[in-house]
Design a protein around this motif. Structure first.
Motif, mmCIF file in Angstrom:
data_model
loop_
_atom_site.group_PDB
_atom_site.id
_atom_site.type_symbol
_atom_site.label_atom_id
_atom_site.label_comp_id
_atom_site.label_asym_id
_atom_site.label_seq_id
_atom_site.Cartn_x
_atom_site.Cartn_y
_atom_site.Cartn_z
ATOM 1 N N ASN A 1 12.399 39.956 21.773
ATOM 2 C CA ASN A 1 11.677 38.694 22.002
ATOM 3 C C ASN A 1 10.494 38.503 21.056
ATOM 4 O OD1 ASN A 1 13.299 38.403 24.331
ATOM 5 N ND2 ASN A 1 11.672 37.284 25.355
ATOM 6 N N PHE A 2 9.991 39.613 20.502
ATOM 7 C CA PHE A 2 8.696 39.531 19.834
ATOM 8 C C PHE A 2 8.747 38.833 18.476
ATOM 9 C CE2 PHE A 2 8.003 42.645 23.102
ATOM 10 C CZ PHE A 2 6.738 42.316 23.553
ATOM 11 N N GLY A 3 9.919 38.728 17.870
ATOM 12 C CA GLY A 3 10.043 37.903 16.671
ATOM 13 C C GLY A 3 9.812 36.441 17.012
ATOM 14 N N PHE A 4 10.406 36.008 18.121
ATOM 15 C CA PHE A 4 10.213 34.631 18.610
ATOM 16 C C PHE A 4 8.749 34.393 18.986
ATOM 17 C CE2 PHE A 4 10.009 31.941 22.480
ATOM 18 C CZ PHE A 4 10.393 30.727 21.928
ATOM 19 N N LEU A 5 8.132 35.360 19.672
ATOM 20 C CA LEU A 5 6.732 35.226 20.078
ATOM 21 C C LEU A 5 5.806 35.174 18.862
ATOM 22 C CD1 LEU A 5 6.547 37.620 23.162
ATOM 23 C CD2 LEU A 5 6.751 35.124 23.138
ATOM 24 N N ALA A 6 6.141 35.946 17.822
ATOM 25 C CA ALA A 6 5.350 35.907 16.585
ATOM 26 C C ALA A 6 5.425 34.524 15.952
ATOM 27 C CB ALA A 6 5.846 36.969 15.603
ATOM 28 N N ALA A 7 6.600 33.892 15.993
ATOM 29 C CA ALA A 7 6.751 32.532 15.456
ATOM 30 C C ALA A 7 5.914 31.536 16.254
ATOM 31 C CB ALA A 7 8.223 32.124 15.470
ATOM 32 N N MET B 1 7.690 31.997 4.211
ATOM 33 C CA MET B 1 8.280 33.336 4.151
ATOM 34 C C MET B 1 9.005 33.680 5.448
ATOM 35 S SD MET B 1 7.718 34.603 1.150
ATOM 36 C CE MET B 1 8.037 36.344 1.401
ATOM 37 N N SER B 2 8.487 33.200 6.566
ATOM 38 C CA SER B 2 9.138 33.446 7.864
ATOM 39 C C SER B 2 10.502 32.755 7.936
ATOM 40 C CB SER B 2 8.246 32.958 9.004
ATOM 41 O OG SER B 2 7.010 33.640 9.003
ATOM 42 N N CYS B 3 10.587 31.558 7.354
ATOM 43 C CA CYS B 3 11.874 30.855 7.302
ATOM 44 C C CYS B 3 12.882 31.626 6.455
ATOM 45 C CB CYS B 3 11.680 29.444 6.751
ATOM 46 S SG CYS B 3 10.772 28.338 7.852
ATOM 47 N N ILE B 4 12.414 32.168 5.327
ATOM 48 C CA ILE B 4 13.292 32.989 4.474
ATOM 49 C C ILE B 4 13.727 34.244 5.226
ATOM 50 C CG2 ILE B 4 13.395 34.329 2.333
ATOM 51 C CD1 ILE B 4 11.360 32.311 1.158
ATOM 52 N N HIS B 5 12.769 34.878 5.913
ATOM 53 C CA HIS B 5 13.021 36.076 6.721
ATOM 54 C C HIS B 5 14.128 35.800 7.749
ATOM 55 C CE1 HIS B 5 11.906 39.791 8.810
ATOM 56 N NE2 HIS B 5 11.731 39.109 9.934
ATOM 57 N N ILE C 1 5.295 39.578 4.762
ATOM 58 C CA ILE C 1 4.637 38.663 5.707
ATOM 59 C C ILE C 1 3.447 39.362 6.370
ATOM 60 C CG2 ILE C 1 4.919 37.430 7.900
ATOM 61 C CD1 ILE C 1 7.838 36.889 7.040
ATOM 62 N N LEU C 2 3.618 40.639 6.738
ATOM 63 C CA LEU C 2 2.512 41.400 7.330
ATOM 64 C C LEU C 2 1.337 41.495 6.361
ATOM 65 C CD1 LEU C 2 1.285 43.222 9.525
ATOM 66 C CD2 LEU C 2 2.530 45.143 8.511
ATOM 67 N N LEU C 3 1.608 41.745 5.093
ATOM 68 C CA LEU C 3 0.542 41.809 4.084
ATOM 69 C C LEU C 3 -0.200 40.475 3.980
ATOM 70 C CD1 LEU C 3 2.317 43.839 1.244
ATOM 71 C CD2 LEU C 3 0.158 44.476 2.347
ATOM 72 N N LEU D 1 -4.589 27.715 3.171
ATOM 73 C CA LEU D 1 -3.324 27.682 2.436
ATOM 74 C C LEU D 1 -2.331 28.748 2.907
ATOM 75 C CD1 LEU D 1 -1.535 26.835 -0.044
ATOM 76 C CD2 LEU D 1 -2.863 28.486 -1.380
ATOM 77 N N PHE D 2 -2.806 29.986 3.118
ATOM 78 C CA PHE D 2 -1.903 31.119 3.358
ATOM 79 C C PHE D 2 -0.994 30.974 4.576
ATOM 80 C CE2 PHE D 2 -4.567 34.443 0.831
ATOM 81 C CZ PHE D 2 -4.071 33.904 -0.343
ATOM 82 N N PRO D 3 -1.457 30.385 5.697
ATOM 83 C CA PRO D 3 -0.527 30.252 6.837
ATOM 84 C C PRO D 3 0.734 29.463 6.518
ATOM 85 C CG PRO D 3 -2.778 29.918 7.566
ATOM 86 C CD PRO D 3 -2.827 29.991 6.074
ATOM 87 N N PHE D 4 0.626 28.489 5.618
ATOM 88 C CA PHE D 4 1.815 27.723 5.249
ATOM 89 C C PHE D 4 2.756 28.569 4.378
ATOM 90 C CE2 PHE D 4 -1.504 24.573 6.079
ATOM 91 C CZ PHE D 4 -0.858 23.790 7.022
ATOM 92 N N ILE D 5 2.185 29.464 3.578
ATOM 93 C CA ILE D 5 3.013 30.406 2.808
ATOM 94 C C ILE D 5 3.705 31.377 3.768
ATOM 95 C CG2 ILE D 5 2.993 32.218 1.050
ATOM 96 C CD1 ILE D 5 0.573 30.832 -0.202
ATOM 97 N N ILE D 6 2.962 31.840 4.781
ATOM 98 C CA ILE D 6 3.555 32.726 5.787
ATOM 99 C C ILE D 6 4.694 32.015 6.516
ATOM 100 C CG2 ILE D 6 3.107 33.915 7.983
ATOM 101 C CD1 ILE D 6 0.266 34.467 6.956
ATOM 102 N N ALA D 7 4.507 30.734 6.830
ATOM 103 C CA ALA D 7 5.563 29.964 7.505
ATOM 104 C C ALA D 7 6.813 29.873 6.624
ATOM 105 C CB ALA D 7 5.050 28.571 7.845
#
Length: 383
Positions: A30-36, A192-196, A119-121, A184-190
């Motif tokens: 579940n925690f991947g979903f919760l992280a999103a 990267m999360s889509c690619i992930h 993404i963690l970095l 800016l960085f949260p949108f880059i994380i978003a």
């Protein structure tokens, strides 16, 4: 409009409704979903906070106080955002440790894992520069200490520090650029999360048994979406408890004092989610060695799929590895505790022992157990 409607429906159908999911995955998934969900919360609250925040060294602290005291529900936005960062890291860390336990980083999901560590970095970088924005005592001095680590780079170290600061100390220029990057960085994380997620859905999700199978799968909707939302309800209850009853328990009290470059805090420590890496940094008496050890402690996770060569992935079938895994979890908790302690005995040598075990786990224990277990598997197959 019709041109975009069908591809969008296909994406939702393929990734959220008909996506074939292993029937035996449980709540640890579940925690991947919760992280999103946490990422969405952070982006939305960050946008609204930015409307009232003033990135100026004379006004930043006061603007945060203004948000909490005068803006309608500003206190809620501020506490959701600050506590949301902690809960985001909790979700991601549990997600990461679940991957270590069940061997989710192994082929064919090695690139899913590598992007997850990137993404963690990015999260660590985003959280660090975000911690500077309230311009409290720990914001100023934490930024000064951490950015000063760039001075260890041979030849250009001091120039690099000045370049990062935009001045000869942490000042207005530093706060300006940190605010820009934090937005800016949260949108880059978003992205990267889509690619992930896209790569994961290409190769398929793992399962507690660590086996790849085309059978014993069911559609994500309604079974696992309902399961995810049950986990979300529990998460929101705990999250709300912290926001309404203990909003400051995860923050440092010194950061509620306005930044003063003339007064150094008694003990400079980062937020709790950085403490294990901070402990590794302090455990090496050589400054350059400490910085390298801290960076390698994160980057070594990226190459983990390539140094792990075991045929059996899940800890269900690896009793010896399971013991070392829980020792590793205990080691990370000890490092987190040491990172919050003063630099004195016995904390120094406890941190050094824990640091040695941390690196031994990845460089010695995992490869050695892999070789030994592969040998035993081959022997049993011949029998």
């Amino acid at each position: 409009m019709q041109l975009f409607k069908k591809p969008l429906i296909n994406i939702v159908n393929n990734h959220l409704i008909d996506y074939p999911t292993p029937i035996n995955i449980h709540y640890a998934w579940n925690f991947g979903f919760l992280a999103a969900i946490c990422l969405i919360i952070q982006i939305l609250t960050g946008i609204f906070l930015a409307m009232h925040y003033t990135p100026h060294i004379d006004l930043a602290f006061l603007s945060v106080e203004h948000i909490c005291r005068n803006v309608n529900f500003g206190w809620l936005l501020r506490y959701v955002h600050s506590n949301g960062a902690s809960f985001f890291f909790i979700a991601v860390y549990i997600h990461l440790f679940r991957g270590l336990y069940y061997g989710s980083f192994s082929q064919p999901r090695q690139f899913v894992w590598a992007i997850g560590i990137i993404i963690l970095l990015l999260m660590i970088l985003t959280a660090f520069i975000g911690y500077v924005l309230p311009w409290g005592q720990m914001s100023l001095w934490g930024a000064t200490v951490i950015t000063s680590l760039a001075s260890v780079v041979p030849l250009i170290g001091n120039s690099l520090v000045v370049w990062l600061w935009g001045d000869f100390s942490v000042s207005q220029a530093t706060l300006n650029r940190f605010f820009s990057f934090h937005y800016l960085f949260p949108f880059i994380i978003a992205a990267m999360s889509c690619i992930h997620l896209a790569i994961l859905h290409q190769v398929g999700s793992g399962n507690p048994l660590g086996v790849d199978s085309k059978i014993n799968k069911i559609s994500m909707y309604p079974y696992f979406l309902i399961k995810d939302f049950v986990g979300l309800i529990v998460f929101l209850i705990v999250f709300s408890f912290f926001i309404y009853f203990m909003p400051n328990v995860l923050a440092h009290s010194d950061n509620y004092i306005e930044a003063n470059p003339m007064v150094t805090p008694h003990l400079i420590v980062p937020e709790w989610y950085f403490l294990p890496f901070y402990a590794i940094l302090r455990s090496v008496p050589w400054k350059l060695g400490g910085v390298l050890a801290m960076l390698i402690s994160i980057l070594i996770l990226v190459v983990l799929p390539w140094i792990h060569n075991i045929q059996i992935r899940s800890s269900y079938f690896r009793p010896v590895y399971k013991i070392f895994y829980w020792l590793f979890v205990a080691c990370c908790l000890i490092l987190g505790w040491i990172g919050s302690c003063a630099v004195e005995d016995p904390y120094v040598w406890i941190g050094q022992i824990a640091t040695i075990f941390y690196f031994s786990y990845f460089l010695i224990i995992i490869p050695f157990l892999g070789i030994l277990e592969n040998f035993l598997v081959n022997k049993l197959q011949k029998i």
